[in-house]
Design a protein around this motif. Structure first.
Motif, PDB file in Angstrom:
ATOM      1  N   TYR A 121      -3.366  39.486  -5.916  1.00  0.00           N
ATOM      2  CA  TYR A 121      -4.156  39.889  -4.754  1.00  0.00           C
ATOM      3  C   TYR A 121      -3.486  41.085  -4.101  1.00  0.00           C
ATOM      4  CZ  TYR A 121      -6.511  35.532  -5.587  1.00  0.00           C
ATOM      5  OH  TYR A 121      -7.223  34.526  -6.171  1.00  0.00           O
ATOM      6  N   ASP A 122      -4.201  42.208  -4.112  1.00  0.00           N
ATOM      7  CA  ASP A 122      -3.627  43.466  -3.642  1.00  0.00           C
ATOM      8  C   ASP A 122      -3.263  43.457  -2.159  1.00  0.00           C
ATOM      9  OD1 ASP A 122      -3.049  45.207  -5.637  1.00  0.00           O
ATOM     10  OD2 ASP A 122      -5.076  46.047  -5.777  1.00  0.00           O
ATOM     11  N   TRP A 123      -4.002  42.643  -1.390  1.00  0.00           N
ATOM     12  CA  TRP A 123      -3.741  42.638   0.054  1.00  0.00           C
ATOM     13  C   TRP A 123      -2.591  41.709   0.419  1.00  0.00           C
ATOM     14  CZ3 TRP A 123      -7.926  40.452  -2.332  1.00  0.00           C
ATOM     15  CH2 TRP A 123      -8.065  39.067  -2.207  1.00  0.00           C
ATOM     16  N   ARG A 124      -2.112  40.948  -0.550  1.00  0.00           N
ATOM     17  CA  ARG A 124      -0.972  40.075  -0.309  1.00  0.00           C
ATOM     18  C   ARG A 124       0.290  40.748  -0.818  1.00  0.00           C
ATOM     19  NH1 ARG A 124      -0.851  34.091  -0.263  1.00  0.00           N
ATOM     20  NH2 ARG A 124      -2.632  33.549   1.019  1.00  0.00           N
ATOM     21  N   THR A 125       1.400  40.532  -0.150  1.00  0.00           N
ATOM     22  CA  THR A 125       2.665  41.062  -0.652  1.00  0.00           C
ATOM     23  C   THR A 125       3.064  40.291  -1.905  1.00  0.00           C
ATOM     24  OG1 THR A 125       3.924  39.468   0.629  1.00  0.00           O
ATOM     25  CG2 THR A 125       3.478  41.596   1.695  1.00  0.00           C
ATOM     26  N   ARG A 156       6.504  25.936   4.900  1.00  0.00           N
ATOM     27  CA  ARG A 156       6.958  27.316   4.904  1.00  0.00           C
ATOM     28  C   ARG A 156       8.392  27.491   4.405  1.00  0.00           C
ATOM     29  NH1 ARG A 156       5.867  32.103   8.032  1.00  0.00           N
ATOM     30  NH2 ARG A 156       7.267  33.614   7.070  1.00  0.00           N
ATOM     31  N   ARG A 157       9.267  26.626   4.891  1.00  0.00           N
ATOM     32  CA  ARG A 157      10.682  26.765   4.566  1.00  0.00           C
ATOM     33  C   ARG A 157      10.913  26.568   3.063  1.00  0.00           C
ATOM     34  NH1 ARG A 157      14.976  23.748   4.462  1.00  0.00           N
ATOM     35  NH2 ARG A 157      13.673  21.891   4.686  1.00  0.00           N
ATOM     36  N   ARG A 158      10.281  25.547   2.498  1.00  0.00           N
ATOM     37  CA  ARG A 158      10.442  25.277   1.066  1.00  0.00           C
ATOM     38  C   ARG A 158       9.779  26.361   0.227  1.00  0.00           C
ATOM     39  NH1 ARG A 158       7.970  19.846   0.372  1.00  0.00           N
ATOM     40  NH2 ARG A 158       8.191  20.221  -1.851  1.00  0.00           N
ATOM     41  N   ARG A 159       8.646  26.870   0.738  1.00  0.00           N
ATOM     42  CA  ARG A 159       7.949  27.961   0.042  1.00  0.00           C
ATOM     43  C   ARG A 159       8.849  29.185  -0.046  1.00  0.00           C
ATOM     44  NH1 ARG A 159       2.971  27.546   3.429  1.00  0.00           N
ATOM     45  NH2 ARG A 159       3.585  29.584   4.196  1.00  0.00           N
ATOM     46  N   SER A 182       3.797  32.830  -3.564  1.00  0.00           N
ATOM     47  CA  SER A 182       3.754  31.567  -2.812  1.00  0.00           C
ATOM     48  C   SER A 182       2.356  30.975  -2.711  1.00  0.00           C
ATOM     49  CB  SER A 182       4.345  31.747  -1.413  1.00  0.00           C
ATOM     50  OG  SER A 182       3.442  32.460  -0.598  1.00  0.00           O
ATOM     51  N   LEU A 183       1.338  31.723  -3.185  1.00  0.00           N
ATOM     52  CA  LEU A 183      -0.043  31.248  -3.020  1.00  0.00           C
ATOM     53  C   LEU A 183      -0.291  29.820  -3.542  1.00  0.00           C
ATOM     54  CD1 LEU A 183      -2.916  31.813  -2.055  1.00  0.00           C
ATOM     55  CD2 LEU A 183      -3.382  32.872  -4.275  1.00  0.00           C
ATOM     56  N   ILE A 211       4.154  35.954 -13.638  1.00  0.00           N
ATOM     57  CA  ILE A 211       4.968  34.915 -14.296  1.00  0.00           C
ATOM     58  C   ILE A 211       5.705  34.086 -13.235  1.00  0.00           C
ATOM     59  CG2 ILE A 211       6.988  34.532 -15.780  1.00  0.00           C
ATOM     60  CD1 ILE A 211       6.010  37.006 -17.401  1.00  0.00           C
ATOM     61  N   ALA A 212       6.242  34.786 -12.235  1.00  0.00           N
ATOM     62  CA  ALA A 212       6.941  34.074 -11.151  1.00  0.00           C
ATOM     63  C   ALA A 212       5.994  33.105 -10.452  1.00  0.00           C
ATOM     64  CB  ALA A 212       7.499  35.084 -10.144  1.00  0.00           C
ATOM     65  N   ARG A 213       4.766  33.543 -10.242  1.00  0.00           N
ATOM     66  CA  ARG A 213       3.781  32.675  -9.583  1.00  0.00           C
ATOM     67  C   ARG A 213       3.475  31.447 -10.453  1.00  0.00           C
ATOM     68  NH1 ARG A 213      -1.795  35.392  -8.363  1.00  0.00           N
ATOM     69  NH2 ARG A 213      -1.747  35.405 -10.632  1.00  0.00           N
TER      70      ARG A 213
END
Ligand code: ADP
Ligand code: MG
Length: 276
Positions: A92-96, A112-115, A102-103, A149-151
């Protein structure tokens, strides 16, 4: 083999697409053991993506069954046993970069913290630390594919399904990412089913190469790749590497020969394509 000790158990699987009246796959039987790196290779249109999608429960077979970790593919998907990477990074281009990775964790309601901790770990794994605030369009194709791949790995999936993930990249980048992927595979211990149409890529990466024949897709043969681990640049220069490439190429030709007997008139350009 006992079905529960197998990562993927494919039995008598066929797939027919009514649209276009295509018999895409015919009676496929295959077991993938936990921790294996299995590549599917074959000419364009032989049903590689179809098979991968059926394993991932994205489409349903016409006949036969798929068990993943001893359970139906549908259940495996619900249990998030899969990470899937496609040829295009589909970011998603609008997401960093960080928020792309993290999606799936956000969707699963991970706090949030674990993400954040997980994203940092994943960025390190694919060597993109420092790029978390970038947007996908600021990255090269190879870097984008590393983000995807990370995702896919963010959930520590037991089974990683990859459909020509490096197909759109230049040869140098592809070889570098092949090395990285093998490192990740060794670190995470996950099972990988990898689709490619590059003979060299399949031999370099895999513990076994499943060669498919064209229309309807069948398994023409399976090559055990006994190259020692860990593999690296020297692997590609070893005589055994060349022997395995020859073996795979022979099976690809055999698949085409069967096709010719069935009266298909299309020229099998594929085998020559790679110039190996
Ligand atoms: P590969 O990934 O090996 O190139 P595919 O699995 O994409 O091959 O396709 C196998 C065959 O099934 C092809 O003939 C393709 O046109 C056909 N096919 C794939 N998906 C569909 C679909 N959704 N509807 C109809 N035909 C399809
Ligand atoms: Mg495909």
């Amino acid at each position: 083999m006992n079905a529960t000790s197998v990562a993927v158990a494919i039995r008598q699987l066929s797939k027919r697409f009514e649209r276009g009246n295509v018999q895409a796959l015919e009676t496929i039987d295959l077991d993938v053991r936990p921790g294996e790196f299995v590549s599917l290779i074959g000419p364009s249109g032989c049903g590689k993506s179809t098979l991968l999608r059926i394993i991932g429960d994205l489409i349903q077979p016409t006949e036969g069954s798929v068990l993943v970790n001893g359970k139906p593919a549908r259940q495996a998907r619900i249990d998030r046993d899969y990470g899937i990477v496609f040829q295009d990074a589909v970011l998603y281009d609008w997401r960093t970069v960080a928020r792309n990775i993290s999606l799936p964790l956000e969707l699963a309601g991970v706090d949030r913290r674990r993400r954040d901790a997980r994203v940092r770990e994943m960025l390190e794994l694919v060597e993109l630390t420092g790029f978390e605030k970038h947007h996908p369009w600021q990255l090269s194709g190879g870097m984008q594919q590393r983000v995807s791949i990370a995702r896919a790995l963010s959930f520590s999936p037991a089974l990683l399904l990859m459909d020509e993930p490096f197909g759109a990249l230049d040869e140098m980048t592809r070889e570098r990412l092949n090395n990285e992927l093998l490192q990740i595979w060794q670190e995470t211990g996950s099972t990988v089913v990898f689709v490619t149409h590059s003979i060299a890529e399949s031999v370099f990466l895999s513990t076994r190469v499943v060669v498919m024949s064209a229309r309807p897709g069948r398994i023409a043969g399976i090559v055990e790749i006994d190259l020692p681990q860990p593999r690296g640049p020297e692997t590609r220069e070893s005589p055994r590497f060349a022997e395995h490439i020859t073996e795979v190429r022979r099976l690809l030709r055999k698949g085409h020969a069967d096709e010719a007997i069935e009266g298909d008139t299309e020229v099998p350009l594929y085998v020559a394509e790679e110039g190996l």
